[in-house]
Motif scaffolding. Structure first.
Motif, mmCIF file in Angstrom:
data_model
loop_
_atom_site.group_PDB
_atom_site.id
_atom_site.type_symbol
_atom_site.label_atom_id
_atom_site.label_comp_id
_atom_site.label_asym_id
_atom_site.label_seq_id
_atom_site.Cartn_x
_atom_site.Cartn_y
_atom_site.Cartn_z
ATOM 1 N N ALA A 146 0.824 -1.210 0.000
ATOM 2 C CA ALA A 146 0.000 0.000 0.000
ATOM 3 C C ALA A 146 0.858 1.260 0.000
ATOM 4 C CB ALA A 146 -0.932 -0.001 1.204
ATOM 5 N N ARG A 147 2.049 1.169 0.551
ATOM 6 C CA ARG A 147 2.956 2.317 0.576
ATOM 7 C C ARG A 147 3.750 2.433 -0.720
ATOM 8 N NH1 ARG A 147 3.863 0.299 5.916
ATOM 9 N NH2 ARG A 147 5.885 -0.570 5.275
ATOM 10 N N GLY A 148 3.496 1.519 -1.652
ATOM 11 C CA GLY A 148 4.142 1.597 -2.955
ATOM 12 C C GLY A 148 5.555 1.056 -2.979
ATOM 13 N N GLY A 149 5.947 0.325 -1.955
ATOM 14 C CA GLY A 149 7.316 -0.181 -1.891
ATOM 15 C C GLY A 149 7.465 -1.561 -2.514
ATOM 16 N N ARG A 150 8.615 -1.797 -3.072
ATOM 17 C CA ARG A 150 8.969 -3.133 -3.557
ATOM 18 C C ARG A 150 10.227 -3.542 -2.803
ATOM 19 N NH1 ARG A 150 7.504 -6.683 -7.856
ATOM 20 N NH2 ARG A 150 9.382 -6.198 -9.039
ATOM 21 N N ARG A 151 10.029 -4.362 -1.779
ATOM 22 C CA ARG A 151 11.140 -4.758 -0.920
ATOM 23 C C ARG A 151 11.098 -6.258 -0.687
ATOM 24 N NH1 ARG A 151 13.763 -0.687 1.902
ATOM 25 N NH2 ARG A 151 12.925 1.406 1.511
ATOM 26 N N LEU A 152 12.264 -6.821 -0.460
ATOM 27 C CA LEU A 152 12.371 -8.213 -0.064
ATOM 28 C C LEU A 152 13.234 -8.238 1.186
ATOM 29 C CD1 LEU A 152 11.605 -11.133 -1.116
ATOM 30 C CD2 LEU A 152 14.016 -11.291 -1.776
ATOM 31 N N ALA A 153 12.647 -8.701 2.287
ATOM 32 C CA ALA A 153 13.379 -8.781 3.555
ATOM 33 C C ALA A 153 14.030 -10.147 3.662
ATOM 34 C CB ALA A 153 12.428 -8.554 4.725
ATOM 35 N N VAL A 154 15.360 -10.147 3.800
ATOM 36 C CA VAL A 154 16.137 -11.393 3.862
ATOM 37 C C VAL A 154 16.748 -11.519 5.252
ATOM 38 C CG1 VAL A 154 18.053 -12.707 2.881
ATOM 39 C CG2 VAL A 154 16.642 -11.258 1.398
ATOM 40 N N GLY A 155 16.414 -12.591 5.932
ATOM 41 C CA GLY A 155 17.005 -12.863 7.231
ATOM 42 C C GLY A 155 18.292 -13.658 7.077
ATOM 43 N N PHE A 156 19.212 -13.487 8.028
ATOM 44 C CA PHE A 156 20.463 -14.230 7.951
ATOM 45 C C PHE A 156 20.971 -14.533 9.349
ATOM 46 C CE2 PHE A 156 21.752 -9.898 8.535
ATOM 47 C CZ PHE A 156 22.933 -9.950 9.269
ATOM 48 N N ARG A 157 21.743 -15.596 9.457
ATOM 49 C CA ARG A 157 22.444 -15.932 10.686
ATOM 50 C C ARG A 157 23.887 -15.448 10.571
ATOM 51 N NH1 ARG A 157 21.180 -19.926 13.749
ATOM 52 N NH2 ARG A 157 22.589 -18.801 15.144
ATOM 53 N N THR A 158 24.474 -15.120 11.710
ATOM 54 C CA THR A 158 25.846 -14.620 11.723
ATOM 55 C C THR A 158 26.780 -15.570 10.980
ATOM 56 O OG1 THR A 158 25.491 -13.501 13.823
ATOM 57 C CG2 THR A 158 27.764 -13.966 13.206
ATOM 58 N N GLY A 159 27.631 -14.999 10.146
ATOM 59 C CA GLY A 159 28.616 -15.776 9.407
ATOM 60 C C GLY A 159 28.175 -16.183 8.018
ATOM 61 N N ILE A 160 26.901 -15.963 7.677
ATOM 62 C CA ILE A 160 26.396 -16.342 6.356
ATOM 63 C C ILE A 160 26.318 -15.096 5.480
ATOM 64 C CG2 ILE A 160 24.500 -17.368 5.067
ATOM 65 C CD1 ILE A 160 23.681 -18.848 7.601
ATOM 66 N N PRO A 161 27.169 -14.968 4.460
ATOM 67 C CA PRO A 161 27.140 -13.784 3.592
ATOM 68 C C PRO A 161 25.887 -13.760 2.714
ATOM 69 C CG PRO A 161 29.242 -14.971 3.444
ATOM 70 C CD PRO A 161 28.274 -15.879 4.130
ATOM 71 N N VAL A 162 25.178 -12.658 2.715
ATOM 72 C CA VAL A 162 23.972 -12.504 1.909
ATOM 73 C C VAL A 162 24.287 -11.881 0.555
ATOM 74 C CG1 VAL A 162 21.680 -11.423 1.834
ATOM 75 C CG2 VAL A 162 22.583 -12.266 4.010
ATOM 76 N N ILE A 163 25.392 -11.145 0.467
ATOM 77 C CA ILE A 163 25.699 -10.344 -0.710
ATOM 78 C C ILE A 163 25.726 -11.134 -2.020
ATOM 79 C CG2 ILE A 163 27.477 -8.921 -1.804
ATOM 80 C CD1 ILE A 163 25.796 -7.503 0.287
ATOM 81 N N PRO A 164 26.348 -12.326 -2.108
ATOM 82 C CA PRO A 164 26.376 -13.012 -3.414
ATOM 83 C C PRO A 164 24.983 -13.238 -4.000
ATOM 84 C CG PRO A 164 27.957 -14.023 -1.921
ATOM 85 C CD PRO A 164 27.161 -13.057 -1.100
ATOM 86 N N ALA A 165 24.047 -13.737 -3.194
ATOM 87 C CA ALA A 165 22.692 -13.974 -3.700
ATOM 88 C C ALA A 165 21.969 -12.663 -3.941
ATOM 89 C CB ALA A 165 21.913 -14.845 -2.720
ATOM 90 N N ALA A 166 22.176 -11.672 -3.056
ATOM 91 C CA ALA A 166 21.498 -10.390 -3.209
ATOM 92 C C ALA A 166 21.893 -9.717 -4.513
ATOM 93 C CB ALA A 166 21.815 -9.485 -2.020
ATOM 94 N N ARG A 167 23.169 -9.773 -4.861
ATOM 95 C CA ARG A 167 23.617 -9.159 -6.118
ATOM 96 C C ARG A 167 23.012 -9.856 -7.323
ATOM 97 N NH1 ARG A 167 29.998 -8.250 -4.487
ATOM 98 N NH2 ARG A 167 29.715 -6.219 -3.449
ATOM 99 N N ALA A 168 22.973 -11.184 -7.279
ATOM 100 C CA ALA A 168 22.382 -11.928 -8.391
ATOM 101 C C ALA A 168 20.888 -11.623 -8.508
ATOM 102 C CB ALA A 168 22.601 -13.425 -8.191
ATOM 103 N N PHE A 169 20.217 -11.514 -7.372
ATOM 104 C CA PHE A 169 18.789 -11.198 -7.370
ATOM 105 C C PHE A 169 18.540 -9.781 -7.880
ATOM 106 C CE2 PHE A 169 15.239 -9.195 -5.142
ATOM 107 C CZ PHE A 169 14.183 -10.024 -5.491
ATOM 108 N N GLU A 170 19.329 -8.820 -7.402
ATOM 109 C CA GLU A 170 19.127 -7.425 -7.791
ATOM 110 C C GLU A 170 19.430 -7.195 -9.270
ATOM 111 O OE1 GLU A 170 21.604 -5.582 -4.922
ATOM 112 O OE2 GLU A 170 19.973 -5.272 -3.478
ATOM 113 N N ALA A 171 20.301 -8.023 -9.850
ATOM 114 C CA ALA A 171 20.552 -7.910 -11.289
ATOM 115 C C ALA A 171 19.293 -8.249 -12.080
ATOM 116 C CB ALA A 171 21.697 -8.840 -11.690
ATOM 117 N N GLN A 172 18.477 -9.136 -11.536
ATOM 118 C CA GLN A 172 17.225 -9.524 -12.179
ATOM 119 C C GLN A 172 16.082 -8.579 -11.804
ATOM 120 O OE1 GLN A 172 16.027 -13.519 -11.243
ATOM 121 N NE2 GLN A 172 14.247 -13.488 -12.600
#
Length: 297
Positions: free
Chosen positions: A88-114
């Motif tokens: 309703a606020r017009g946002g397009r967001r994906l909230a990704v949870g992570f545990r300490t020590g698990i890098p999110v960046i590799p998947a996030a970059r691949a996802f954001e490219a799409q």
């Protein structure tokens, strides 16, 4: 018959407290009104949910089953409200949870490219809230470490990483190249609270000091109250002079997975899962590199 979520919330309040008066106070309704709602729910379901006698209130078998099922169902409804509010606020967001020590960046970059128009938010999770954060919609997808209560979740394995035993710095085994389970026989254990969070091949699964988070666990280990275990990639985030990490090859490795609420149908979550699977090897390498980039642990 449609299940009334309001009645279900009332049922959970009574089931958690096994006391109609305290549940009514918590819900800010009159006790007779609460009793009527519970009786109506029992009629809807065609089953008695509580035993009420001079000894107090207890759950029936049907009540215990409903309590098991109610949590994911209520969390799913709450998640729907969250997502509708964001849309309703017009946002397009994906909230990704992570545990300490698990890098999110590799998947996030691949996802954001799409999906360059989608903002990826990240939120840290602990052992005891990783399932609940997925079910109640605080995160859309989450990198989790097994074991986890998989009720209401779809869990996809990504990769494994070796376990390390955490010892006080002055421990007789601190600084060893590796240790065995036999070396640790008789050692008191500090581990995460909850029976579902204790891996089957770690020593003393039914005893020891139970704690909530990694920081609390390490404080107890440093104080000499016991030993514990972490995934290898976690060690770089918690490097400190009063504890020592030693490999223990005998134990099953930590399993890292991506989880999403089973009730959730989201093309964005599906695309992030695809990205996470495609980058799993890179993510594992990043975690292992980080764990050793500061030198031996």
């Amino acid at each position: 018959m449609d299940l009334d979520l309001r009645k279900l919330r009332y049922f959970v309040a009574v089931a958690d407290r096994l006391h109609f008066g305290r549940a009514a106070d918590e819900l800010h309704i009159a006790q007779p009104a609460l009793s009527r709602q519970i009786r109506a729910l029992e009629q809807d379901l065609g089953a008695s949910l509580f035993i009420r006698d001079s000894h107090g209130v207890a759950l029936t078998e049907a009540g215990r089953q409903l309590l098991d099922d109610a949590g994911p169902l209520l969390a799913s409804a709450h998640a729907v409200r969250r997502r509708v509010s964001v849309a309703a606020r017009g946002g397009r967001r994906l909230a990704v949870g992570f545990r300490t020590g698990i890098p999110v960046i590799p998947a996030a970059r691949a996802f954001e490219a799409q999906h360059p128009d989608v903002v990826v938010d990240v939120q840290r999770m602990e052992w005891d809230d990783q399932a609940q954060m997925l079910l109640d919609g605080r995160v859309d997808v989450g990198y989790v470490r097994l074991p986890i209560d998989e009720t209401g979740l779809r869990v996809t394995p990504l990769y494994t990483e070796p376990l390390m035993v955490v010892l006080p710095a002055g421990h007789r085994l601190a600084g060893k190249e590796e240790v065995t389970e036999a070396d640790l026989a008789g050692e008191p254990l500090v581990w995460h609270a909850g029976p579902s969070t204790q891996p089957t091949r770690r020593p003393h699964p039914d005893s020891g000091l139970r704690v909530r988070g990694v920081e609390e666990k390490l404080e107890h280990v440093a104080a000499g109250r016991g030993i514990s275990f972490v995934g290898r990639s976690e060690t770089v985030f918690y490097s400190r002079p009063d504890i020592s990490y030693v490999p223990i090859p005998e134990l099953e490795p930590d399993q890292v997975c991506l989880a999403v609420a089973a009730s959730r149908t989201s093309p964005l979550a599906d695309d992030f899962l695809t990205a996470a699977r495609a980058t799993a090897e890179i993510t594992a390498e990043c975690g292992n590199y980080e764990a050793y980039s500061g030198g031996p642990v």
